[in-house]
Design an enzyme around this catalytic site. Structure first.
Site, PDB file in Angstrom:
ATOM      1  N   ASP A  67       0.830  -1.214   0.000  1.00  0.00           N
ATOM      2  CA  ASP A  67       0.000   0.000   0.000  1.00  0.00           C
ATOM      3  C   ASP A  67       0.860   1.258   0.000  1.00  0.00           C
ATOM      4  OD1 ASP A  67       0.973  -0.344   2.603  1.00  0.00           O
ATOM      5  OD2 ASP A  67      -0.959  -0.934   3.421  1.00  0.00           O
ATOM      6  N   ASP A 139      -7.078  -2.973  14.440  1.00  0.00           N
ATOM      7  CA  ASP A 139      -8.479  -3.184  14.065  1.00  0.00           C
ATOM      8  C   ASP A 139      -8.666  -4.410  13.163  1.00  0.00           C
ATOM      9  OD1 ASP A 139      -7.405  -2.318  11.658  1.00  0.00           O
ATOM     10  OD2 ASP A 139      -8.736  -0.599  11.411  1.00  0.00           O
ATOM     11  N   HIS A 141      -7.008  -5.044  10.357  1.00  0.00           N
ATOM     12  CA  HIS A 141      -6.764  -4.850   8.921  1.00  0.00           C
ATOM     13  C   HIS A 141      -5.491  -5.572   8.481  1.00  0.00           C
ATOM     14  CE1 HIS A 141      -4.424  -0.810   9.677  1.00  0.00           C
ATOM     15  NE2 HIS A 141      -3.572  -1.800   9.577  1.00  0.00           N
ATOM     16  N   GLU A 146      -9.498  -2.124   5.575  1.00  0.00           N
ATOM     17  CA  GLU A 146     -10.101  -1.850   6.870  1.00  0.00           C
ATOM     18  C   GLU A 146     -11.335  -2.727   7.078  1.00  0.00           C
ATOM     19  OE1 GLU A 146      -8.306  -0.293   8.751  1.00  0.00           O
ATOM     20  OE2 GLU A 146      -7.740   1.727   8.159  1.00  0.00           O
TER      21      GLU A 146
END
Ligand code: PGA
Length: 267
Positions: A67, A139, A141, A146
């Site tokens: 990313d 979280d 991810h 996400e």
């Protein structure tokens, strides 16, 4: 899923680096999928040392990073391109023309769409990723997929959650400077890698690791999609493993598997 619980972060880095070294020694023109963030830094240091001491050569390796932020210049100190050049590509002797990150410098929507499609095409044309390194967000991810990301998603633009922006604020002068968007490989893209190695260290990752390994398969925990992949190694330190219910069983399996791999008997 092979769950390996190690004593500390240093051992996690050592094991991750040796998996990468084995891959590149076996196939010098391997295609590696790479991650940024705090967790893989110690692994990259080991790869730099291995290259400097002549144990391995990376100049034929092709890389694709997971990313990149949208809206930072390529030479911005917090761009993932800058991170990779500084922490790995230059000191370990990679050929920069073979090192790919999504280009998030152009912010017009159509240009971003074209970039995402072109990134997917480049991965395909390289023959696909042999070994993908992953971290995990608090979280759940993987890359910037996400919670709520389609488990079949491809490379695209994602809005970061507030949790991720807060987690990453430590790298920026002010929390407001953390970009709101990123280009990220999709979960479907990641699942096409032939082998995946996920690293997690520290107690702040324990809940996400539990959900990844022992929770249900759900888009609410993107990392749980790795349960569908046949070749995943999860390297954990004791703190990151602390929420796992079946820790003893994973350690038992690992003792057997490593004995057999080193030519020994079933312990
Ligand atoms: P970290 O990031 O290694 O900095 O904890 C991991 C991730 O967000 O995937």
């Amino acid at each position: 899923m092979r769950v390996v619980i190690l004593e500390n972060a240093d051992q996690v880095a050592g094991r991750a680096a040796s998996l990468v070294l084995q891959q590149v020694q076996r196939k010098p023109d391997s295609v590696l999928g790479l991650a940024t963030g705090g967790t893989p830094l110690a692994t990259y240091r080991r790869l730099v040392d291995a290259a400097r001491s002549g144990q391995v050569a990376f100049h034929q390796v092709t890389t694709f990073n997971l990313d990149e932020y949208v809206g930072l210049t390529a030479d911005h100190p917090q761009s993932y391109r800058t991170y990779m050049r500084k922490e790995l590509f230059e000191p370990a002797g990679f050929d920069l023309s073979r090192c790919h990150l999504p280009d998030g410098t152009r912010v017009a929507w159509e240009e971003l769409q074209r970039e995402c499609q072109s990134y997917e095409r480049q991965i395909r044309e390289s023959g696909g990723i042999d070994l993908q390194i992953l971290g995990i967000g608090t979280d759940g991810h993987i890359a910037f997929n996400e919670p709520g990301s389609s488990l079949a998603s491809r490379t695209r633009v994602k809005a970061l959650t507030e949790q991720t922006r807060q987690d990453n604020a430590r790298f920026f002068a002010s929390p407001d400077d953390v970009p709101k968007l990123a280009i990220t490989m999709g979960i479907g893209t990641i699942l096409e890698a032939r082998q995946i190695v996920l690293l997690a260290t520290g107690g702040q990752k324990a809940k996400a690791v539990h959900a990844l390994v022992e929770g249900p398969l759900t888009a609410q925990v993107p990392a749980s999609a790795l349960q569908m992949h046949p070749q995943v190694t999860v390297l954990l330190d004791v703190e990151a493993a602390s929420w796992l219910a079946r820790k003893d069983y994973y350690q038992h399996v690992e003792a057997i598997q490593s004995a057999l791999e080193s030519g020994g008997q079933i312990p």
